[in-house]
Design a protein around this motif. Structure first.
Motif, short mmCIF file in Angstrom:
data_model
loop_
_atom_site.label_atom_id
_atom_site.label_comp_id
_atom_site.label_asym_id
_atom_site.label_seq_id
_atom_site.Cartn_x
_atom_site.Cartn_y
_atom_site.Cartn_z
N PRO A 143 5.54 -9.07 2.66
CA PRO A 143 5.89 -9.09 4.08
C PRO A 143 6.52 -10.43 4.48
CG PRO A 143 3.67 -8.25 3.76
CD PRO A 143 4.11 -8.80 2.44
N TYR B 189 15.41 -7.36 2.94
CA TYR B 189 14.79 -6.07 3.26
C TYR B 189 13.93 -5.57 2.11
CZ TYR B 189 14.36 -1.23 4.86
OH TYR B 189 13.87 -0.01 5.27
N LYS C 113 4.41 -2.15 1.75
CA LYS C 113 5.77 -2.48 2.18
C LYS C 113 6.79 -1.55 1.54
CE LYS C 113 9.26 -5.93 2.93
NZ LYS C 113 9.60 -7.35 3.15
N CYS D 199 12.98 -9.23 9.03
CA CYS D 199 11.58 -9.61 8.89
C CYS D 199 10.71 -8.40 9.24
CB CYS D 199 11.25 -10.78 9.82
SG CYS D 199 12.19 -12.29 9.47
N ASP D 200 9.52 -8.36 8.67
CA ASP D 200 8.62 -7.23 8.92
C ASP D 200 8.00 -7.30 10.31
OD1 ASP D 200 8.08 -5.71 6.12
OD2 ASP D 200 8.48 -7.83 5.78
N ASN E 273 9.30 0.80 3.77
CA ASN E 273 10.75 0.74 3.63
C ASN E 273 11.33 2.11 3.26
OD1 ASN E 273 10.70 -1.96 4.23
ND2 ASN E 273 11.49 -2.65 2.26
#
Length: 258
Positions: free
Chosen positions: A99, A94, A208, A119-120, A212
């Motif tokens: 990515p 995570y 990213k 996974c993204d 998150n």
């Protein structure tokens, strides 16, 4: 970058990593596999030359879940220690700075479905199936990870029944983002990976990080944090190069990876 793994194979080309879970026959995850996955994604995170990763399973199965042999004789203390390894692995995926594109080539059950949610972006083969079957083997699964994508109703249905759902149903439930034929699975994942790899590496990593972090924030807090990342992006030389390339109608220099 060196990867000395038994079951997690890694191929790297110009900042694009293909990570393959390869533990015949069903890519079941043991304690050793968890630790290999954790180390692999931690290294990808730490290497500033890395831009994107594709994660898949060898053969016809993405991941068949935990190796049930590991759980048969576990007492409470042993289970607590084992699950600490599991959490560290999931966190490493995570939190990985680049990515991760999930190329879901077959069954993703138990731990497999959790690995896919980490996974993204998830691209699934038409042959893929998804399940939380832990209720049938005396443990509980990663329902909280699944709930991020599928919502309460579908997650509870899967958790209580252990029922397998096919790729198209998973698409409707937001467990995957695209379903393609088996022959097109890896080409589709690799095209997406190449597209991402051509973007500004610092901007992608900050994007990213923002996605998150803001996932757990309310609207105002999330946008405020995102604004700080926008300011941070502007400090990078890639930001100026991207703007100049746009104005000059050319590819930015960072898109050329050699």
């Amino acid at each position: 970058m060196s990867f000395e793994n038994r079951f997690v194979k890694v191929e790297v080309d110009r900042g694009l990593a293909v990570v393959t879970l390869d533990r015949p026959s069903a890519n079941a995850v043991s304690l050793e596999v968890y630790d290999e996955l954790r180390r692999t994604f931690h290294r990808l995170h730490e290497d500033s030359s890395m831009r994107v990763a594709v994660f898949t399973g060898a053969g016809k199965v993405f991941c068949g879940g935990n190796d049930v042999n590991d759980f048969v004789d576990l007492d409470f203390d042993q289970a607590t220690e084992y699950l600490a390894h599991v959490r560290l692995t999931f966190n490493a995926m995570y939190d990985c700075g680049i990515p991760i594109i999930g190329s879901i080539n077959g069954a993703a059950v138990g731990t497999g479905i959790v690995l896919s949610t980490l996974c993204d972006v998830r691209i699934a083969s038409e042959r893929a199936v998804f399940a939380l079957p832990e209720i049938d083997v005396g443990v509980l699964g990663g329902s909280r990870h699944v709930m991020r994508l599928a919502g309460q109703g579908m997650t509870r249905l899967m958790m209580y029944t252990g029922r397998r759902i096919k790729a198209q149903e998973a698409l409707r439930a937001n467990l995957v983002d695209q379903v393609v034929s088996p022959d097109e699975l890896m080409p589709t994942a690799m095209r997406l990976a190449e597209e991402i790899a051509e973007k500004s590496p610092p901007a992608i990593r900050l994007a990213k990080q923002g996605l998150n972090r803001t996932e757990m924030m309310n609207l105002k807090e999330g946008y405020e944090f995102e604004c700080t990342l926008t300011a941070a992006v502007r400090r990078t030389p890639e930001a100026k190069e991207g703007a100049l390339a746009f104005l000059e109608k050319r590819r930015p220099a960072y898109a050329d990876r050699g």
